[in-house]
Design a protein around this motif. Structure first.
Motif, PDB file in Angstrom:
ATOM      1  N   PRO A   7     -10.029 -47.242   0.053  1.00  0.00           N
ATOM      2  CA  PRO A   7     -11.377 -47.795  -0.038  1.00  0.00           C
ATOM      3  C   PRO A   7     -11.673 -48.430  -1.398  1.00  0.00           C
ATOM      4  N   THR A   8     -10.744 -48.303  -2.330  1.00  0.00           N
ATOM      5  CA  THR A   8     -10.789 -48.841  -3.703  1.00  0.00           C
ATOM      6  C   THR A   8     -11.699 -48.028  -4.623  1.00  0.00           C
ATOM      7  N   CYS A   9     -11.325 -48.040  -5.886  1.00  0.00           N
ATOM      8  CA  CYS A   9     -12.110 -47.421  -6.954  1.00  0.00           C
ATOM      9  C   CYS A   9     -11.677 -48.064  -8.266  1.00  0.00           C
ATOM     10  N   ALA A  10     -12.122 -47.516  -9.392  1.00  0.00           N
ATOM     11  CA  ALA A  10     -11.800 -48.093 -10.699  1.00  0.00           C
ATOM     12  C   ALA A  10     -10.305 -48.033 -11.013  1.00  0.00           C
ATOM     13  N   ARG A  11      -9.553 -47.213 -10.265  1.00  0.00           N
ATOM     14  CA  ARG A  11      -8.114 -47.092 -10.531  1.00  0.00           C
ATOM     15  C   ARG A  11      -7.285 -48.223  -9.931  1.00  0.00           C
ATOM     16  N   GLN A  12      -7.866 -49.009  -9.027  1.00  0.00           N
ATOM     17  CA  GLN A  12      -7.062 -50.016  -8.333  1.00  0.00           C
ATOM     18  C   GLN A  12      -6.443 -50.992  -9.337  1.00  0.00           C
ATOM     19  N   ALA A  13      -5.151 -51.248  -9.146  1.00  0.00           N
ATOM     20  CA  ALA A  13      -4.424 -52.120 -10.064  1.00  0.00           C
ATOM     21  C   ALA A  13      -4.350 -53.562  -9.563  1.00  0.00           C
ATOM     22  N   PHE A  14      -4.857 -53.802  -8.356  1.00  0.00           N
ATOM     23  CA  PHE A  14      -4.991 -55.162  -7.831  1.00  0.00           C
ATOM     24  C   PHE A  14      -6.173 -55.167  -6.861  1.00  0.00           C
ATOM     25  N   GLN A  15      -6.611 -56.335  -6.430  1.00  0.00           N
ATOM     26  CA  GLN A  15      -7.799 -56.454  -5.579  1.00  0.00           C
ATOM     27  C   GLN A  15      -7.454 -56.092  -4.131  1.00  0.00           C
ATOM     28  N   VAL A  16      -7.612 -54.816  -3.825  1.00  0.00           N
ATOM     29  CA  VAL A  16      -7.213 -54.306  -2.511  1.00  0.00           C
ATOM     30  C   VAL A  16      -8.026 -54.932  -1.379  1.00  0.00           C
TER      31      VAL A  16
ATOM     32  N   LYS B  36      -0.129 -53.067 -15.631  1.00  0.00           N
ATOM     33  CA  LYS B  36       0.222 -54.374 -16.180  1.00  0.00           C
ATOM     34  C   LYS B  36       0.651 -55.383 -15.107  1.00  0.00           C
ATOM     35  N   GLY B  37       0.020 -55.292 -13.955  1.00  0.00           N
ATOM     36  CA  GLY B  37       0.296 -56.267 -12.904  1.00  0.00           C
ATOM     37  C   GLY B  37       1.635 -56.119 -12.225  1.00  0.00           C
ATOM     38  N   ASN B  38       2.274 -54.978 -12.402  1.00  0.00           N
ATOM     39  CA  ASN B  38       3.548 -54.711 -11.736  1.00  0.00           C
ATOM     40  C   ASN B  38       3.347 -53.607 -10.700  1.00  0.00           C
ATOM     41  N   HIS B  39       3.613 -53.927  -9.456  1.00  0.00           N
ATOM     42  CA  HIS B  39       3.332 -53.012  -8.357  1.00  0.00           C
ATOM     43  C   HIS B  39       4.619 -52.678  -7.605  1.00  0.00           C
ATOM     44  N   MET B  40       4.664 -51.493  -7.037  1.00  0.00           N
ATOM     45  CA  MET B  40       5.889 -51.041  -6.372  1.00  0.00           C
ATOM     46  C   MET B  40       5.856 -51.367  -4.878  1.00  0.00           C
ATOM     47  N   LEU B  41       6.908 -51.992  -4.435  1.00  0.00           N
ATOM     48  CA  LEU B  41       7.078 -52.314  -3.024  1.00  0.00           C
ATOM     49  C   LEU B  41       7.970 -51.260  -2.379  1.00  0.00           C
ATOM     50  N   TYR B  42       7.565 -50.792  -1.199  1.00  0.00           N
ATOM     51  CA  TYR B  42       8.336 -49.797  -0.447  1.00  0.00           C
ATOM     52  C   TYR B  42       8.784 -50.401   0.877  1.00  0.00           C
ATOM     53  N   LEU B  43      10.020 -50.151   1.248  1.00  0.00           N
ATOM     54  CA  LEU B  43      10.555 -50.571   2.540  1.00  0.00           C
ATOM     55  C   LEU B  43      11.095 -49.356   3.269  1.00  0.00           C
ATOM     56  N   ASN B  44      10.592 -49.115   4.465  1.00  0.00           N
ATOM     57  CA  ASN B  44      10.990 -47.938   5.256  1.00  0.00           C
ATOM     58  C   ASN B  44      10.795 -46.640   4.487  1.00  0.00           C
ATOM     59  N   GLY B  45       9.716 -46.590   3.696  1.00  0.00           N
ATOM     60  CA  GLY B  45       9.359 -45.379   2.967  1.00  0.00           C
ATOM     61  C   GLY B  45      10.081 -45.162   1.655  1.00  0.00           C
ATOM     62  N   ILE B  46      10.932 -46.109   1.277  1.00  0.00           N
ATOM     63  CA  ILE B  46      11.737 -45.952   0.054  1.00  0.00           C
ATOM     64  C   ILE B  46      11.390 -47.057  -0.944  1.00  0.00           C
ATOM     65  N   GLN B  47      11.328 -46.686  -2.238  1.00  0.00           N
ATOM     66  CA  GLN B  47      11.059 -47.682  -3.271  1.00  0.00           C
ATOM     67  C   GLN B  47      12.095 -48.800  -3.207  1.00  0.00           C
ATOM     68  N   ALA B  48      11.611 -50.056  -3.232  1.00  0.00           N
ATOM     69  CA  ALA B  48      12.524 -51.208  -3.199  1.00  0.00           C
ATOM     70  C   ALA B  48      12.584 -51.866  -4.569  1.00  0.00           C
ATOM     71  N   HIS B  49      11.476 -52.479  -4.991  1.00  0.00           N
ATOM     72  CA  HIS B  49      11.429 -53.109  -6.319  1.00  0.00           C
ATOM     73  C   HIS B  49       9.979 -53.435  -6.657  1.00  0.00           C
ATOM     74  N   LYS B  50       9.770 -53.871  -7.895  1.00  0.00           N
ATOM     75  CA  LYS B  50       8.423 -54.202  -8.332  1.00  0.00           C
ATOM     76  C   LYS B  50       8.096 -55.661  -8.016  1.00  0.00           C
ATOM     77  N   ILE B  51       6.795 -55.903  -7.739  1.00  0.00           N
ATOM     78  CA  ILE B  51       6.323 -57.274  -7.526  1.00  0.00           C
ATOM     79  C   ILE B  51       5.027 -57.479  -8.307  1.00  0.00           C
ATOM     80  N   THR B  52       4.714 -58.728  -8.605  1.00  0.00           N
ATOM     81  CA  THR B  52       3.520 -59.059  -9.373  1.00  0.00           C
ATOM     82  C   THR B  52       2.351 -59.365  -8.438  1.00  0.00           C
ATOM     83  N   ASP B  53       1.164 -59.523  -9.046  1.00  0.00           N
ATOM     84  CA  ASP B  53      -0.040 -59.823  -8.274  1.00  0.00           C
ATOM     85  C   ASP B  53       0.158 -61.024  -7.351  1.00  0.00           C
ATOM     86  N   SER B  54       0.660 -62.113  -7.899  1.00  0.00           N
ATOM     87  CA  SER B  54       0.780 -63.350  -7.130  1.00  0.00           C
ATOM     88  C   SER B  54       1.814 -63.258  -6.010  1.00  0.00           C
ATOM     89  N   GLU B  55       2.707 -62.274  -6.089  1.00  0.00           N
ATOM     90  CA  GLU B  55       3.758 -62.130  -5.076  1.00  0.00           C
ATOM     91  C   GLU B  55       3.334 -61.282  -3.883  1.00  0.00           C
TER      92      GLU B  55
END
Length: 366
Positions: free
Chosen positions: A273-282, A327-346
């Motif tokens: 539902p978002t709060c002050a902790r959100q690192a991108f515009q959910v 710092k605009g770096n977010h973690m992408l998960y595939l099938n429940g497992i960490q894959a790699h980081k992506i940026t806001d624009s990605e």
């Protein structure tokens, strides 16, 4: 053994009927339906609306047939419909006969309102001869006068007595290809009526909170009423009745079934539902993704969580997930497992591409 027994819903063992090519009841998928609000005599506009409703995921569409011009229009409408058409009939038995002869695959009627035994026999003969089913549609707002006098007001016993009276009419004529509804605009009355009826017969039940209202209150009333019954295994087909675009009815109906794992169609998005902790515009991200992924019909799950508090846990349970990071770096998960980081624009283009790829893989492996 079911690894998550708390998610299991034991569906009521109902009789299977045919509404055209759609099987209703038993362990068949719970069908979603809506109703056109165009003038039935405007065949072009009605066909266009039916096709839009179908594209949103409806299995059945109901069309009002108040006069001969409308039942005549059914012949053209049913030719171009992707799904079986249900003709909404209230009083005149000839409209029911005409609808069955012109391609309707179900008649929504109250046999008790149709007239004498001869008229009922003619309607049932037309239904049988044209492979047309029937829905006995009992409504708290239009109960038979003698039943209303007996119970003083609409109550579960009154609605069910009306249903049983109409069931007997059909059974006495050896007609069994029908389903039943006992609707009210009152959530409590609807739930209690369906519960009572489900114990008295094994015919498939069409669920609905009738005249539920505008989009927000109507969606909430329907979710509570239908959800309570579906959780108990009651219900074989549903309609969310809204004072809104019929497409919205189908969207909400499918979401209700999706939330209960009773039927999965398209992408199920888990989002915070978002709060002050959100690192991108959910919120904006979810809105854009809902639109860009609306063409996906394959069932899969996607989590969009703005921070690391619940993000990793939710992502571990979904096909694709994104968790907000610093710092605009977010973690992408595939099938429940960490894959790699992506940026806001990605985020949006990457997720759209991954969802489309995953959906294609699922379809190819069927």
């Amino acid at each position: 053994m079911n690894l998550r027994p708390f998610r299991h819903i034991e569906r009521r063992n109902s009789k299977v009927i045919n509404v055209g090519e759609v099987k209703v009841g038993g362990d068949n998928p719970i069908s979603v339906q809506s109703m056109t609000n165009t003038l039935t005599t405007d065949t072009k506009l009605t066909i266009e609306q039916i096709n839009k409703i179908c594209e949103e995921g409806a299995d059945l569409v109901r069309v009002s047939c108040p006069d001969t011009s409308s039942t005549k229009a059914l012949k053209e409408i049913t030719k171009h419909s992707q799904v079986p058409i249900i003709a909404d009939i209230h009083f005149h038995y000839k409209r029911a006969i005409e609808a069955a002869e012109n391609g309707a695959k179900c008649l929504r009627i109250n046999p008790g309102n149709i007239g004498d035994e001869k008229k009922i026999h003619e309607v049932l003969s037309a239904a049988k001869n044209n492979n047309c089913s029937i829905r006995i549609g009992v409504n708290a707002g239009s109960l038979e006068k003698d039943i209303l006098e007996k119970y003083k007001e609409p109550c579960p016993e009154a609605l069910v007595e009306s249903a049983e009276r109409n069931i007997k009419i059909l059974e006495d004529k050896d007609f069994f290809n029908f389903k039943i509804s006992v609707k009210s605009s009152d959530v409590f009355l609807s739930i209690a009526s369906y519960r009572l009826l489900s114990k008295k017969c094994n015919y498939p039940l069409h669920l609905g909170i009738t005249e539920a209202g505008a989009f927000i209150p109507g969606s909430i009333k329907s979710s509570i009423g239908l959800g309570a019954l579906l959780l108990e295994g009651i219900g074989d087909t549903i309609r969310v009745s809204l004072s809104d675009d019929p497409i919205q009815e189908v969207k909400i109906g499918n979401e209700i079934l999706k939330s209960l794992n009773l039927r999965n169609r398209g992408v199920k998005i888990i989002a915070c539902p978002t709060c002050a902790r959100q690192a991108f515009q959910v919120i904006d991200t979810v809105k854009i993704l809902e639109e860009k992924l609306s063409h996906i019909k394959t069932p899969l799950t996607l989590s969009i969580i703005g921070c690391v508090v619940n993000g990793p846990g939710e992502a571990a349970q979904t096909d694709i997930g994104i968790t907000g990071g610093g710092k605009g770096n977010h973690m992408l998960y595939l099938n429940g497992i960490q894959a790699h980081k992506i940026t806001d624009s990605e985020i949006i283009p990457k997720i759209v591409k991954l969802v489309e790829k995953k959906a294609s893989e699922i379809e190819n492996n069927k």
